[in-house]
Design a protein around this motif. Sequence first.
Motif, PDB file in Angstrom:
ATOM      1  N   GLY A  99       0.584  -0.978  -0.005  1.00  0.00           N
ATOM      2  CA  GLY A  99      -0.011   0.349  -0.049  1.00  0.00           C
ATOM      3  C   GLY A  99       0.558   1.237   0.369  1.00  0.00           C
ATOM      4  N   LYS A 100       2.141   1.268   0.799  1.00  0.00           N
ATOM      5  CA  LYS A 100       3.334   2.119   0.385  1.00  0.00           C
ATOM      6  C   LYS A 100       3.718   2.796  -0.908  1.00  0.00           C
ATOM      7  N   PHE A 101       3.621   1.745  -1.968  1.00  0.00           N
ATOM      8  CA  PHE A 101       3.881   1.575  -3.409  1.00  0.00           C
ATOM      9  C   PHE A 101       2.920   2.164  -4.240  1.00  0.00           C
ATOM     10  N   VAL A 102       1.899   1.604  -3.737  1.00  0.00           N
ATOM     11  CA  VAL A 102       0.847   1.880  -5.075  1.00  0.00           C
ATOM     12  C   VAL A 102      -1.121   1.463  -4.639  1.00  0.00           C
ATOM     13  N   ARG A 103      -1.652   2.407  -4.669  1.00  0.00           N
ATOM     14  CA  ARG A 103      -2.710   2.988  -4.090  1.00  0.00           C
ATOM     15  C   ARG A 103      -3.845   3.075  -5.705  1.00  0.00           C
ATOM     16  N   ARG A 104      -5.928   2.658  -4.839  1.00  0.00           N
ATOM     17  CA  ARG A 104      -6.644   2.159  -5.894  1.00  0.00           C
ATOM     18  C   ARG A 104      -7.182   3.436  -5.852  1.00  0.00           C
ATOM     19  N   GLU A 105      -7.611   3.285  -7.573  1.00  0.00           N
ATOM     20  CA  GLU A 105      -7.762   4.723  -8.219  1.00  0.00           C
ATOM     21  C   GLU A 105      -9.236   5.182  -8.328  1.00  0.00           C
ATOM     22  N   LYS A 106      -9.592   3.723  -8.359  1.00  0.00           N
ATOM     23  CA  LYS A 106     -10.848   3.617  -8.864  1.00  0.00           C
ATOM     24  C   LYS A 106     -11.353   2.410  -8.710  1.00  0.00           C
ATOM     25  N   THR A 107     -12.911   2.512  -8.679  1.00  0.00           N
ATOM     26  CA  THR A 107     -13.647   0.977  -8.457  1.00  0.00           C
ATOM     27  C   THR A 107     -14.594   0.611  -9.524  1.00  0.00           C
ATOM     28  N   PHE A 108     -14.626  -0.543  -9.332  1.00  0.00           N
ATOM     29  CA  PHE A 108     -15.992  -0.457 -10.557  1.00  0.00           C
ATOM     30  C   PHE A 108     -16.888  -1.425  -9.963  1.00  0.00           C
ATOM     31  N   TRP A 109     -17.602  -1.136  -9.379  1.00  0.00           N
ATOM     32  CA  TRP A 109     -18.991  -1.993  -8.450  1.00  0.00           C
ATOM     33  C   TRP A 109     -20.279  -2.616 -10.020  1.00  0.00           C
ATOM     34  N   PRO A 110     -20.161  -3.471  -9.543  1.00  0.00           N
ATOM     35  CA  PRO A 110     -21.048  -5.185 -10.621  1.00  0.00           C
ATOM     36  C   PRO A 110     -21.819  -4.197 -10.900  1.00  0.00           C
ATOM     37  N   ASN A 111     -22.532  -4.222 -11.454  1.00  0.00           N
ATOM     38  CA  ASN A 111     -24.368  -3.915 -12.103  1.00  0.00           C
ATOM     39  C   ASN A 111     -25.102  -4.582 -11.404  1.00  0.00           C
ATOM     40  N   LYS A 112     -25.589  -5.164 -10.924  1.00  0.00           N
ATOM     41  CA  LYS A 112     -27.202  -6.352 -10.759  1.00  0.00           C
ATOM     42  C   LYS A 112     -28.153  -5.942 -11.621  1.00  0.00           C
ATOM     43  N   ALA A 113     -27.719  -5.417 -12.551  1.00  0.00           N
ATOM     44  CA  ALA A 113     -28.851  -5.282 -13.424  1.00  0.00           C
ATOM     45  C   ALA A 113     -28.965  -5.789 -14.717  1.00  0.00           C
ATOM     46  N   TYR A 114     -27.966  -6.116 -15.029  1.00  0.00           N
ATOM     47  CA  TYR A 114     -27.465  -6.352 -16.138  1.00  0.00           C
ATOM     48  C   TYR A 114     -27.003  -8.269 -15.815  1.00  0.00           C
ATOM     49  N   GLN A 115     -26.709  -8.445 -14.829  1.00  0.00           N
ATOM     50  CA  GLN A 115     -25.960 -10.133 -14.454  1.00  0.00           C
ATOM     51  C   GLN A 115     -26.688 -11.118 -15.203  1.00  0.00           C
ATOM     52  N   ASP A 116     -28.091 -11.037 -15.363  1.00  0.00           N
ATOM     53  CA  ASP A 116     -29.203 -11.616 -15.434  1.00  0.00           C
ATOM     54  C   ASP A 116     -28.581 -11.826 -17.394  1.00  0.00           C
ATOM     55  N   VAL A 117     -28.476 -11.052 -17.721  1.00  0.00           N
ATOM     56  CA  VAL A 117     -28.466 -10.988 -19.495  1.00  0.00           C
ATOM     57  C   VAL A 117     -26.799 -11.607 -19.461  1.00  0.00           C
ATOM     58  N   TYR A 118     -25.913 -11.491 -18.450  1.00  0.00           N
ATOM     59  CA  TYR A 118     -24.556 -12.214 -18.267  1.00  0.00           C
ATOM     60  C   TYR A 118     -24.419 -13.381 -18.147  1.00  0.00           C
ATOM     61  N   ASN A 119     -25.124 -13.998 -17.412  1.00  0.00           N
ATOM     62  CA  ASN A 119     -25.892 -15.220 -17.587  1.00  0.00           C
ATOM     63  C   ASN A 119     -26.369 -16.222 -18.767  1.00  0.00           C
ATOM     64  N   ARG A 120     -27.335 -15.355 -19.125  1.00  0.00           N
ATOM     65  CA  ARG A 120     -27.390 -16.182 -20.007  1.00  0.00           C
ATOM     66  C   ARG A 120     -26.576 -16.451 -21.752  1.00  0.00           C
ATOM     67  N   GLN A 121     -25.811 -14.841 -21.648  1.00  0.00           N
ATOM     68  CA  GLN A 121     -25.118 -15.189 -22.592  1.00  0.00           C
ATOM     69  C   GLN A 121     -23.855 -16.158 -22.407  1.00  0.00           C
TER      70      GLN A 121
END
Length: 100
Positions: A57-79
């Motif tokens: 953690g002294k050398f790298v930091r989290r710049e951005k977090t991408f949170w899963p969008n539950k609305a798309y999970q059914d579509v991706y699971n079907r695919q």
Amino acid sequence: MVLTGGGARGDVSAQILADVLGVPLHRLDHVETSTSVAAAVIAGVGVGVFPDFSVVGKFVRREKTFWPNKAYQDVYNRQKQLFEKGYECLQIYYEMDAHL
């Protein structure tokens, strides 16, 4: 899960990956060099320079977090189901092709 490498710079692809996997993805501030930093920390812990892996953690930091969008999970699971069924159907072809 942590995104690294030049491909991690794309917000759209990172968001799609988070949606497909259903887990948060963290992009680090130095995506191109973060694997080298990790290797250096591992070596440092191995030879006793660092007491443990928490120093990363002294050398790298989290710049951005991408949170899963539950609305798309059914579509991706079907695919995913369609992809897996297609792959299963092609197994016989792959086996035949391997013996040509």
